[in-house]
Design a protein around this motif. Structure first.
Motif, PDB file in Angstrom:
ATOM      1  N   SER A 287     -27.560  -5.934  20.641  1.00 48.83           N
ATOM      2  CA  SER A 287     -27.042  -6.644  19.466  1.00 48.83           C
ATOM      3  C   SER A 287     -25.797  -5.940  18.937  1.00 48.83           C
ATOM      4  CB  SER A 287     -28.116  -6.707  18.365  1.00 48.83           C
ATOM      5  OG  SER A 287     -29.270  -7.375  18.828  1.00 48.83           O
ATOM      6  N   PRO A 288     -24.618  -6.392  19.333  1.00 42.46           N
ATOM      7  CA  PRO A 288     -23.382  -5.764  18.843  1.00 42.46           C
ATOM      8  C   PRO A 288     -22.897  -6.402  17.544  1.00 42.46           C
ATOM      9  CG  PRO A 288     -22.859  -7.341  20.546  1.00 42.46           C
ATOM     10  CD  PRO A 288     -24.363  -7.385  20.377  1.00 42.46           C
ATOM     11  N   PHE A 289     -22.348  -5.571  16.664  1.00 42.70           N
ATOM     12  CA  PHE A 289     -21.714  -6.046  15.440  1.00 42.70           C
ATOM     13  C   PHE A 289     -20.417  -5.264  15.260  1.00 42.70           C
ATOM     14  CE2 PHE A 289     -26.122  -7.113  14.848  1.00 42.70           C
ATOM     15  CZ  PHE A 289     -26.086  -8.352  14.233  1.00 42.70           C
ATOM     16  N   ILE A 290     -19.302  -5.992  15.148  1.00 44.29           N
ATOM     17  CA  ILE A 290     -17.995  -5.365  14.966  1.00 44.29           C
ATOM     18  C   ILE A 290     -17.334  -5.980  13.741  1.00 44.29           C
ATOM     19  CG2 ILE A 290     -15.716  -4.951  15.957  1.00 44.29           C
ATOM     20  CD1 ILE A 290     -16.962  -5.187  18.708  1.00 44.29           C
ATOM     21  N   THR A 291     -16.941  -5.136  12.794  1.00 48.87           N
ATOM     22  CA  THR A 291     -16.261  -5.610  11.588  1.00 48.87           C
ATOM     23  C   THR A 291     -14.982  -4.809  11.390  1.00 48.87           C
ATOM     24  OG1 THR A 291     -17.395  -4.095  10.074  1.00 48.87           O
ATOM     25  CG2 THR A 291     -18.467  -6.202  10.530  1.00 48.87           C
ATOM     26  N   GLU A 292     -14.034  -5.413  10.677  1.00 50.64           N
ATOM     27  CA  GLU A 292     -12.773  -4.755  10.337  1.00 50.64           C
ATOM     28  C   GLU A 292     -12.434  -5.026   8.880  1.00 50.64           C
ATOM     29  OE1 GLU A 292      -9.796  -4.267  14.017  1.00 50.64           O
ATOM     30  OE2 GLU A 292     -10.136  -6.348  13.481  1.00 50.64           O
ATOM     31  N   ARG A 293     -11.747  -4.062   8.282  1.00 48.27           N
ATOM     32  CA  ARG A 293     -11.253  -4.252   6.922  1.00 48.27           C
ATOM     33  C   ARG A 293      -9.826  -3.720   6.846  1.00 48.27           C
ATOM     34  NH1 ARG A 293     -14.550  -1.426   4.206  1.00 48.27           N
ATOM     35  NH2 ARG A 293     -15.983  -3.070   3.555  1.00 48.27           N
ATOM     36  N   ASP A 294      -8.890  -4.566   6.447  1.00 46.17           N
ATOM     37  CA  ASP A 294      -7.515  -4.152   6.166  1.00 46.17           C
ATOM     38  C   ASP A 294      -7.345  -4.123   4.657  1.00 46.17           C
ATOM     39  OD1 ASP A 294      -6.589  -4.056   8.903  1.00 46.17           O
ATOM     40  OD2 ASP A 294      -6.690  -6.237   8.898  1.00 46.17           O
ATOM     41  N   GLU A 295      -6.716  -3.055   4.164  1.00 46.48           N
ATOM     42  CA  GLU A 295      -6.607  -2.896   2.709  1.00 46.48           C
ATOM     43  C   GLU A 295      -5.243  -2.322   2.338  1.00 46.48           C
ATOM     44  OE1 GLU A 295      -9.133  -1.080  -1.077  1.00 46.48           O
ATOM     45  OE2 GLU A 295      -9.708  -0.565   0.976  1.00 46.48           O
ATOM     46  N   PHE A 296      -4.689  -2.847   1.241  1.00 46.36           N
ATOM     47  CA  PHE A 296      -3.455  -2.311   0.668  1.00 46.36           C
ATOM     48  C   PHE A 296      -3.680  -2.093  -0.821  1.00 46.36           C
ATOM     49  CE2 PHE A 296       0.391  -3.017  -1.846  1.00 46.36           C
ATOM     50  CZ  PHE A 296       1.190  -1.992  -1.346  1.00 46.36           C
ATOM     51  N   SER A 297      -3.228  -0.961  -1.321  1.00 44.49           N
ATOM     52  CA  SER A 297      -3.334  -0.688  -2.752  1.00 44.49           C
ATOM     53  C   SER A 297      -2.083   0.028  -3.237  1.00 44.49           C
ATOM     54  CB  SER A 297      -4.576   0.155  -3.060  1.00 44.49           C
ATOM     55  OG  SER A 297      -4.507   1.405  -2.407  1.00 44.49           O
ATOM     56  N   TYR A 298      -1.713  -0.276  -4.460  1.00 43.71           N
ATOM     57  CA  TYR A 298      -0.587   0.388  -5.115  1.00 43.71           C
ATOM     58  C   TYR A 298      -1.021   0.732  -6.526  1.00 43.71           C
ATOM     59  CZ  TYR A 298       3.677   1.053  -7.784  1.00 43.71           C
ATOM     60  OH  TYR A 298       4.637   1.567  -8.631  1.00 43.71           O
ATOM     61  N   GLN A 299      -0.712   1.954  -6.944  1.00 41.47           N
ATOM     62  CA  GLN A 299      -1.087   2.411  -8.272  1.00 41.47           C
ATOM     63  C   GLN A 299       0.082   3.131  -8.916  1.00 41.47           C
ATOM     64  OE1 GLN A 299      -4.580   4.972  -8.558  1.00 41.47           O
ATOM     65  NE2 GLN A 299      -3.554   6.106 -10.192  1.00 41.47           N
ATOM     66  N   SER A 300       0.249   2.906 -10.220  1.00 38.13           N
ATOM     67  CA  SER A 300       1.314   3.548 -10.973  1.00 38.13           C
ATOM     68  C   SER A 300       0.732   4.119 -12.261  1.00 38.13           C
ATOM     69  CB  SER A 300       2.411   2.530 -11.306  1.00 38.13           C
ATOM     70  OG  SER A 300       3.466   3.133 -12.024  1.00 38.13           O
ATOM     71  N   SER A 301       1.201   5.317 -12.622  1.00 32.99           N
ATOM     72  CA  SER A 301       0.785   5.962 -13.869  1.00 32.99           C
ATOM     73  C   SER A 301       2.034   6.371 -14.638  1.00 32.99           C
ATOM     74  CB  SER A 301      -0.079   7.192 -13.587  1.00 32.99           C
ATOM     75  OG  SER A 301      -1.260   6.839 -12.916  1.00 32.99           O
ATOM     76  N   LEU A 302       2.061   6.015 -15.920  1.00 35.61           N
ATOM     77  CA  LEU A 302       3.238   6.272 -16.743  1.00 35.61           C
ATOM     78  C   LEU A 302       2.814   6.901 -18.060  1.00 35.61           C
ATOM     79  CD1 LEU A 302       6.300   5.928 -17.233  1.00 35.61           C
ATOM     80  CD2 LEU A 302       5.784   3.660 -18.193  1.00 35.61           C
ATOM     81  N   SER A 303       3.410   8.051 -18.382  1.00 35.60           N
ATOM     82  CA  SER A 303       3.163   8.705 -19.671  1.00 35.60           C
ATOM     83  C   SER A 303       4.070   8.058 -20.715  1.00 35.60           C
ATOM     84  CB  SER A 303       3.435  10.203 -19.570  1.00 35.60           C
ATOM     85  OG  SER A 303       2.553  10.813 -18.656  1.00 35.60           O
ATOM     86  N   LEU A 304       3.495   7.195 -21.552  1.00 39.23           N
ATOM     87  CA  LEU A 304       4.281   6.504 -22.577  1.00 39.23           C
ATOM     88  C   LEU A 304       4.666   7.461 -23.697  1.00 39.23           C
ATOM     89  CD1 LEU A 304       2.157   3.228 -22.703  1.00 39.23           C
ATOM     90  CD2 LEU A 304       4.285   3.636 -21.444  1.00 39.23           C
ATOM     91  N   THR A 305       3.725   8.322 -24.082  1.00 39.36           N
ATOM     92  CA  THR A 305       3.983   9.399 -25.034  1.00 39.36           C
ATOM     93  C   THR A 305       3.175  10.604 -24.561  1.00 39.36           C
ATOM     94  OG1 THR A 305       2.115   8.903 -26.499  1.00 39.36           O
ATOM     95  CG2 THR A 305       4.170   7.694 -26.897  1.00 39.36           C
ATOM     96  N   GLU A 306       3.224  11.697 -25.318  1.00 40.07           N
ATOM     97  CA  GLU A 306       2.431  12.858 -24.952  1.00 40.07           C
ATOM     98  C   GLU A 306       0.938  12.571 -25.052  1.00 40.07           C
ATOM     99  OE1 GLU A 306       3.477  16.297 -27.133  1.00 40.07           O
ATOM    100  OE2 GLU A 306       5.526  16.410 -26.365  1.00 40.07           O
ATOM    101  N   GLN A 307       0.560  11.621 -25.892  1.00 42.44           N
ATOM    102  CA  GLN A 307      -0.853  11.315 -26.092  1.00 42.44           C
ATOM    103  C   GLN A 307      -1.325  10.087 -25.315  1.00 42.44           C
ATOM    104  OE1 GLN A 307       1.311  11.565 -28.848  1.00 42.44           O
ATOM    105  NE2 GLN A 307       0.873  13.761 -29.068  1.00 42.44           N
ATOM    106  N   LEU A 308      -0.427   9.200 -24.910  1.00 38.83           N
ATOM    107  CA  LEU A 308      -0.801   7.911 -24.347  1.00 38.83           C
ATOM    108  C   LEU A 308      -0.301   7.776 -22.915  1.00 38.83           C
ATOM    109  CD1 LEU A 308      -2.109   5.122 -24.917  1.00 38.83           C
ATOM    110  CD2 LEU A 308       0.149   4.341 -25.698  1.00 38.83           C
ATOM    111  N   GLN A 309      -1.209   7.389 -22.026  1.00 37.93           N
ATOM    112  CA  GLN A 309      -0.868   7.209 -20.619  1.00 37.93           C
ATOM    113  C   GLN A 309      -1.370   5.855 -20.143  1.00 37.93           C
ATOM    114  OE1 GLN A 309      -2.618   9.966 -17.692  1.00 37.93           O
ATOM    115  NE2 GLN A 309      -0.591  10.185 -16.781  1.00 37.93           N
ATOM    116  N   TRP A 310      -0.527   5.182 -19.369  1.00 35.46           N
ATOM    117  CA  TRP A 310      -0.879   3.863 -18.819  1.00 35.46           C
ATOM    118  C   TRP A 310      -1.061   3.967 -17.312  1.00 35.46           C
ATOM    119  CZ3 TRP A 310       1.960   1.194 -15.092  1.00 35.46           C
ATOM    120  CH2 TRP A 310       1.501  -0.101 -14.802  1.00 35.46           C
ATOM    121  N   HIS A 311      -2.061   3.245 -16.794  1.00 29.08           N
ATOM    122  CA  HIS A 311      -2.319   3.167 -15.359  1.00 29.08           C
ATOM    123  C   HIS A 311      -2.438   1.696 -14.982  1.00 29.08           C
ATOM    124  CE1 HIS A 311      -3.439   7.410 -15.722  1.00 29.08           C
ATOM    125  NE2 HIS A 311      -4.230   7.038 -16.708  1.00 29.08           N
TER     126      HIS A 311
END
Length: 590
Positions: A287-311
């Protein structure tokens, strides 16, 4: 039976510890940004390489079972199937990331942790509680993030032990100016033991081969990364279904990555492909089982102020069943997602909020979110609260496997709450957490109909206590988990989730000799209405180990698991290992 009065005595002795060298651990995955473990608004355990080696676990499931919130059910020994229930969630409710790549076969929907070579693991981060607002489906109960080895020089390991266990692995690294190359390869095997006495009277062993190749190049516009991993092997098992009693596995993963760290703006992108081939075979069928997964991800992090960070970022992946022993009605699906979040810290206050929108090809749009708040009311003290929503789409096997599929299944959805108090000091930490999760349409397999079905409602509540304190050369670690689960349709507990789990570990350093004594307790566990035994009894396992550097480069480690040769089961009908001895030689040419 393990006495909780004895556990209280251990905690009392730990409380008398005095300060030694502080160790700061960094969480990378809990909030999509590096953050001190003491400031993370989630329950997190981080194990570095030194922690992993010191624990001398036989394999990855055995290592994870020592951590708070983790319940483990094993269908045999090393290489055999293992069910991991993080805070009472199903095995598929825990997302496994390996070097940032979503791992696991599309057919069953989760990663077989027993097949992850512990010899390749550099770092582990376990996040307890839903992280679907960051990572989408499969993170309903939590995330296990694994980082593989990146040796700076050459490191060689050789090991042997009971049940014919033997293995060796080599990791090496080379750097020239901006270019860094890494490679790891290894082999392990064991004769094993008879997993089921009522079936084949033979030993059920395994063989495994693994390799990793990686390259990193520094440029003026960021860091470029390329990596390839190969894992293959054979496993023997016992089953009452058909004649197939062996499995051949081939897993390959490829990753291309880019990362740029600016003063205020950090970015990273990753493209990956996962190939998973699992073939069960026997004298009469294959009983063979073959699966594939292709994935792309992009992430950005920005320090808006010294106290506040956005992701924020985007994620896309496509899953496909390339080949199967039986025809699936559907063989592919695509998921697209957009996520965003904020972190804010000021005057002892810590706030976090995140949201994600997933577009699933079969189930359409799904929204998940997470909000958390914490307050550092005194030096080292943090009180926090959080609430989050999560979902998980049914797997290909749930929906399409002929004879045992239910195409009418709805996605599982959950709302989770957590309250926690933690204290961090130079000589250790104490963490106490209460959690609750309401799961709608929880998927459980009904052995009467042999079909997966949605339970209308399930309720999971619990508490965790974690203590890690050092006194001079003496270190004590204590982790206790209380879990209460209920199928609100039948009023029965959810299967294989014991109410009480306790792990205690005492380490002692005398000159260059490191030793430890450990104890693990698990209370009785409900096995389900159709099991041969509705409940399995509780048990306590003791362990003993030592490590000694023979030279500045060569270290020998030895340990004994199940020191009292306890006869027990964590899965109905499946034997477990008795007293087990292991020996390891580690050579580091750094």
């Amino acid at each position: 039976m393990f006495k909780f009065s004895w556990a209280s005595l251990m905690l009392a002795s730990s409380a008398m510890a005095v300060a030694t060298e502080p160790v700061e651990r960094i969480s990378v995955y809990a909030s999509h940004t590096p953050m001190s473990e003491s400031e993370v608004l989630a329950s997190v355990t981080v194990l570095e390489l030194a922690d992993i080696q010191a624990r001398q676990a036989r394999d990855l499931p055995a290592l994870l079972a020592q951590l708070p919130g983790v319940q483990l059910s094993r269908d045999g020994g090393r290489g055999q199937n293992s069910g991991l229930y993080l805070r009472g969630g199903n095995t598929g409710h825990t997302l496994v990331l390996i070097d940032g790549i979503r791992a696991g076969a599309a057919t069953n929907g989760y990663k077989a942790l027993a097949l992850v070579p512990l010899e390749l693991v550099e770092r582990i981060e376990v996040i307890r509680g839903p992280r679907a607002a960051w990572y989408g489906a499969d993170a309903l109960a939590g995330v296990i993030a694994i980082t593989t080895r990146q040796s700076a020089g050459a490191e060689l390991n050789a090991n042997l032990g009971s049940y014919g266990q033997a293995g060796a692995d080599l990791s090496t690294g080379w750097q020239q100016d901006r270019l860094q190359l890494n490679a790891s390869l290894g082999y392990s095997r064991a004769d094993g033991f008879n997993v089921r006495e009522d079936l084949d009277p033979d030993r059920d062993g395994y063989q495994q081969r693994f390799a990793k190749f990686a390259a990193t190049y520094q440029t003026s516009f960021g860091t470029l990364q390329a990596q390839a991993d190969i894992n293959s092997g054979n496993t023997e098992f016992d089953t009452g279904w058909g004649t197939e009693d062996q499995s051949a596995v081939l897993q390959r993963s490829y990753r291309l990555g880019w990362q740029h760290d600016g003063a205020r703006w950090q970015q990273q992108a990753q493209l990956s492909r996962i190939y998973d081939q699992d073939t069960s075979y026997g004298p009469a069928s294959r009983s063979p089982f073959i699966t594939e997964r292709d994935e792309f991800s992009y992430q950005s992090s920005l320090s808006l102020t010294e106290q506040l960070q956005w992701h924020g970022g985007v994620n896309w992946y496509a899953e496909q069943v390339d080949r199967s022993a039986v025809p699936y009605l559907e063989q592919s699906r695509i998921n697209r997602a957009l996520f965003s979040g904020l972190n804010w810290q000021q005057a002892g206050w810590l706030l976090e909020g995140s949201a994600r929108r997933d577009l699933n090809q079969r189930y359409g749009g799904n929204n998940t979110w997470q909000v958390a708040a914490g307050y550092q009311f005194a030096d080292g003290w943090l009180v926090r609260a959080s609430r989050g929503a999560a979902f998980k789409a049914p797997t290909f096997n749930d929906l399409y496997y002929p004879g045992s599929a239910n195409p009418e299944l709805a996605p599982e959805r959950a709302i989770a709450d957590e309250l926690a108090l933690s204290y961090y000091t130079d000589n250790g930490s104490v963490q106490l957490a209460w959690f609750a999760r309401d799961v709608s349409d929880l998927i459980q397999f009904n052995l009467a109909t042999y079909l997966p079905e949605n339970i209308s409602q399930a309720r999971i509540t619990g508490a965790e206590l974690q203590v890690d304190v050092t006194l001079a050369q003496l270190r004590q670690q204590f982790a206790y988990t209380f879990l209460d689960t209920e199928n609100q349709l039948t009023s029965e507990p959810l299967p294989r989730r014991p109410k009480h789990n306790l792990n205690w570990r005492l380490e002692y350093q005398w000159r260059q000799l490191s030793t430890y004594l450990s104890a693990s307790y698990q209370s009785e566990s409900f096995q389900g209405p159709y099991a041969s035994r509705s409940y399995l009894g509780g048990y306590t396992l003791w362990g003993l180990g030592a490590a000694y550097p023979l030279s500045s480069k060569l270290t020998v480690r030895a340990n004994i698991d199940n020191l009292l040769d306890k006869n027990y089961q964590s899965s109905d009908g499946y034997n477990t290992a008795g007293l087990t001895f292991g020996l390891n030689l580690n050579y580091r040419a750094f």
